[in-house]
Design a protein around this motif. Structure first.
Motif, PDB file in Angstrom:
ATOM      1  N   VAL A 296       0.820  -1.218   0.000  1.00 30.61           N
ATOM      2  CA  VAL A 296       0.000   0.000   0.000  1.00 30.61           C
ATOM      3  C   VAL A 296       0.851   1.264   0.000  1.00 30.61           C
ATOM      4  N   SER A 297       2.130   1.149   0.355  1.00 23.61           N
ATOM      5  CA  SER A 297       2.979   2.344   0.348  1.00 23.61           C
ATOM      6  C   SER A 297       3.806   2.459  -0.939  1.00 23.61           C
ATOM      7  N   GLU A 298       4.388   1.344  -1.416  1.00 24.43           N
ATOM      8  CA  GLU A 298       5.247   1.389  -2.599  1.00 24.43           C
ATOM      9  C   GLU A 298       4.674   0.625  -3.787  1.00 24.43           C
ATOM     10  N   GLY A 299       3.995  -0.486  -3.538  1.00 27.58           N
ATOM     11  CA  GLY A 299       3.474  -1.337  -4.606  1.00 27.58           C
ATOM     12  C   GLY A 299       4.504  -2.369  -5.037  1.00 27.58           C
ATOM     13  N   PHE A 300       4.054  -3.331  -5.830  1.00 28.02           N
ATOM     14  CA  PHE A 300       4.924  -4.394  -6.322  1.00 28.02           C
ATOM     15  C   PHE A 300       4.837  -4.448  -7.839  1.00 28.02           C
ATOM     16  N   GLU A 301       5.886  -4.983  -8.458  1.00 33.84           N
ATOM     17  CA  GLU A 301       5.871  -5.143  -9.912  1.00 33.84           C
ATOM     18  C   GLU A 301       6.687  -6.367 -10.303  1.00 33.84           C
ATOM     19  N   LYS A 302       6.277  -6.998 -11.395  1.00 37.70           N
ATOM     20  CA  LYS A 302       7.003  -8.111 -12.002  1.00 37.70           C
ATOM     21  C   LYS A 302       7.193  -7.760 -13.466  1.00 37.70           C
ATOM     22  N   LYS A 303       8.385  -8.027 -13.983  1.00 40.02           N
ATOM     23  CA  LYS A 303       8.669  -7.727 -15.385  1.00 40.02           C
ATOM     24  C   LYS A 303       8.812  -9.024 -16.165  1.00 40.02           C
ATOM     25  N   LEU A 304       8.182  -9.052 -17.335  1.00 42.97           N
ATOM     26  CA  LEU A 304       8.220 -10.210 -18.221  1.00 42.97           C
ATOM     27  C   LEU A 304       8.813  -9.810 -19.560  1.00 42.97           C
ATOM     28  N   GLU A 305       9.491 -10.752 -20.199  1.00 38.19           N
ATOM     29  CA  GLU A 305      10.048 -10.523 -21.532  1.00 38.19           C
ATOM     30  C   GLU A 305       9.481 -11.561 -22.494  1.00 38.19           C
ATOM     31  N   LEU A 306       9.230 -11.149 -23.740  1.00 39.13           N
ATOM     32  CA  LEU A 306       8.785 -12.062 -24.781  1.00 39.13           C
ATOM     33  C   LEU A 306       9.963 -12.307 -25.715  1.00 39.13           C
ATOM     34  N   ALA A 307      10.287 -13.575 -25.955  1.00 40.03           N
ATOM     35  CA  ALA A 307      11.391 -13.918 -26.842  1.00 40.03           C
ATOM     36  C   ALA A 307      10.855 -14.826 -27.936  1.00 40.03           C
ATOM     37  N   GLY A 308      11.067 -14.449 -29.178  1.00 42.12           N
ATOM     38  CA  GLY A 308      10.611 -15.248 -30.306  1.00 42.12           C
ATOM     39  C   GLY A 308      10.209 -14.348 -31.454  1.00 42.12           C
TER      40      GLY A 308
ATOM     41  N   ILE B 262       6.678  -6.610 -20.704  1.00 41.76           N
ATOM     42  CA  ILE B 262       5.429  -6.373 -19.978  1.00 41.76           C
ATOM     43  C   ILE B 262       5.794  -6.142 -18.515  1.00 41.76           C
ATOM     44  N   THR B 263       5.183  -5.137 -17.891  1.00 37.40           N
ATOM     45  CA  THR B 263       5.341  -4.900 -16.460  1.00 37.40           C
ATOM     46  C   THR B 263       3.968  -5.048 -15.815  1.00 37.40           C
ATOM     47  N   VAL B 264       3.876  -5.941 -14.836  1.00 37.19           N
ATOM     48  CA  VAL B 264       2.635  -6.168 -14.083  1.00 37.19           C
ATOM     49  C   VAL B 264       2.796  -5.443 -12.755  1.00 37.19           C
ATOM     50  N   LYS B 265       1.873  -4.527 -12.428  1.00 35.91           N
ATOM     51  CA  LYS B 265       1.954  -3.741 -11.200  1.00 35.91           C
ATOM     52  C   LYS B 265       0.682  -3.894 -10.377  1.00 35.91           C
ATOM     53  N   GLY B 266       0.845  -3.799  -9.052  1.00 34.59           N
ATOM     54  CA  GLY B 266      -0.295  -3.870  -8.156  1.00 34.59           C
ATOM     55  C   GLY B 266       0.150  -3.700  -6.717  1.00 34.59           C
ATOM     56  N   ILE B 267      -0.824  -3.699  -5.788  1.00 30.69           N
ATOM     57  CA  ILE B 267      -0.490  -3.521  -4.371  1.00 30.69           C
ATOM     58  C   ILE B 267      -0.394  -4.850  -3.635  1.00 30.69           C
ATOM     59  N   SER B 268      -0.943  -5.916  -4.196  1.00 35.59           N
ATOM     60  CA  SER B 268      -0.886  -7.228  -3.556  1.00 35.59           C
ATOM     61  C   SER B 268       0.218  -8.056  -4.206  1.00 35.59           C
ATOM     62  N   LYS B 269       1.247  -8.396  -3.432  1.00 37.31           N
ATOM     63  CA  LYS B 269       2.374  -9.171  -3.953  1.00 37.31           C
ATOM     64  C   LYS B 269       1.908 -10.523  -4.464  1.00 37.31           C
ATOM     65  N   GLU B 270       0.976 -11.116  -3.744  1.00 35.80           N
ATOM     66  CA  GLU B 270       0.430 -12.422  -4.115  1.00 35.80           C
ATOM     67  C   GLU B 270      -0.280 -12.357  -5.465  1.00 35.80           C
ATOM     68  N   ARG B 271      -1.100 -11.354  -5.666  1.00 38.16           N
ATOM     69  CA  ARG B 271      -1.868 -11.214  -6.906  1.00 38.16           C
ATOM     70  C   ARG B 271      -0.960 -10.854  -8.087  1.00 38.16           C
ATOM     71  N   VAL B 272       0.025  -9.986  -7.879  1.00 43.06           N
ATOM     72  CA  VAL B 272       0.960  -9.615  -8.952  1.00 43.06           C
ATOM     73  C   VAL B 272       1.722 -10.843  -9.421  1.00 43.06           C
ATOM     74  N   GLY B 273       2.208 -11.647  -8.488  1.00 49.12           N
ATOM     75  CA  GLY B 273       2.932 -12.862  -8.839  1.00 49.12           C
ATOM     76  C   GLY B 273       2.059 -13.868  -9.561  1.00 49.12           C
ATOM     77  N   GLN B 274       0.794 -13.988  -9.136  1.00 48.53           N
ATOM     78  CA  GLN B 274      -0.139 -14.923  -9.773  1.00 48.53           C
ATOM     79  C   GLN B 274      -0.447 -14.502 -11.207  1.00 48.53           C
ATOM     80  N   VAL B 275      -0.695 -13.216 -11.430  1.00 45.53           N
ATOM     81  CA  VAL B 275      -0.995 -12.722 -12.775  1.00 45.53           C
ATOM     82  C   VAL B 275       0.218 -12.906 -13.688  1.00 45.53           C
ATOM     83  N   ALA B 276       1.418 -12.607 -13.178  1.00 46.65           N
ATOM     84  CA  ALA B 276       2.627 -12.792 -13.977  1.00 46.65           C
ATOM     85  C   ALA B 276       2.815 -14.265 -14.337  1.00 46.65           C
ATOM     86  N   ALA B 277       2.531 -15.159 -13.404  1.00 46.93           N
ATOM     87  CA  ALA B 277       2.652 -16.593 -13.672  1.00 46.93           C
ATOM     88  C   ALA B 277       1.617 -17.058 -14.695  1.00 46.93           C
TER      89      ALA B 277
END
Length: 178
Positions: free
Chosen positions: A79-91, A131-146
């Motif tokens: 809630v203060s900083e947020g979380f993000e996961k970065k994905l790359e597409l190769a092909g 692609i950068t996935v951002k959100g406030i819930s670490k659990e949800r950001v990781g799930q969406v990235a997966a």
């Protein structure tokens, strides 16, 4: 003894934490999160710190203490900083594009693959292969990235697919190995 569970969680400026029994409600500049925890623990707010204490010395409460402390810490950071996961597409021809808030992926199939943004999740596409996935819930950001990665996981022969930024893909030699 849980070493992580004993550490207090620091509450940064601009974040308010309210504890109602086993429910913890955290509110900050990015949004608010609420979660319910085990009855085996007592969650106490003392000044600018949150302490997670065990009610008894059972093995289960010891295990829950570290988990609960980490989940509360992730809520405060979210809630203060947020979380993000970065994905790359190769092909060849693998691309990502934003359609409103949703994501549209071209992954070598005969059709584009859409991915709808769930509540609290935002996507950024700085260029068509990242692609950068951002959100406030670490659990949800990781799930969406997966889930996005699962649309076309990286394969070991050519390395094509969607992978996390910095992820090492173990390569195989294929037919040339004989």
């Amino acid at each position: 003894m849980s070493r992580i569970g004993k550490k207090p969680v620091q509450i940064p400026a601009g974040v308010t934490v309210t504890v109602n029994g086993t429910n913890v409600h955290v509110k900050g500049s990015k949004g608010e999160l609420e979660r319910s925890f085990s009855e085996l623990l007592e969650i106490v707010v003392e000044g600018e710190e949150i302490l997670v204490k065990r009610v008894d010395d059972s093995k289960e409460s010891n295990a829950q203490q570290g988990l609960t402390r980490t989940l509360i810490h992730n809520m405060v950071i979210g809630v203060s900083e947020g979380f993000e996961k970065k994905l790359e597409l190769a092909g060849v021809g693998y691309r990502a594009a934003l359609k409103g808030k949703d994501l549209e992926l071209s992954l070598g199939y005969s059709h584009p693959v859409p991915y709808a943004a769930s509540e609290g999740i935002t996507f950024e596409v700085p260029d068509n292969t990242h692609i950068t996935v951002k959100g406030i819930s670490k659990e949800r950001v990781g799930q969406v990235a997966a889930e996005i990665r699962a649309k076309r996981p990286p394969e070991p022969y050519k390395g094509k697919g969607i992978h996390y930024e910095g992820e090492h893909i173990r390569r195989k030699l294929g037919k040339a190995a004989k």
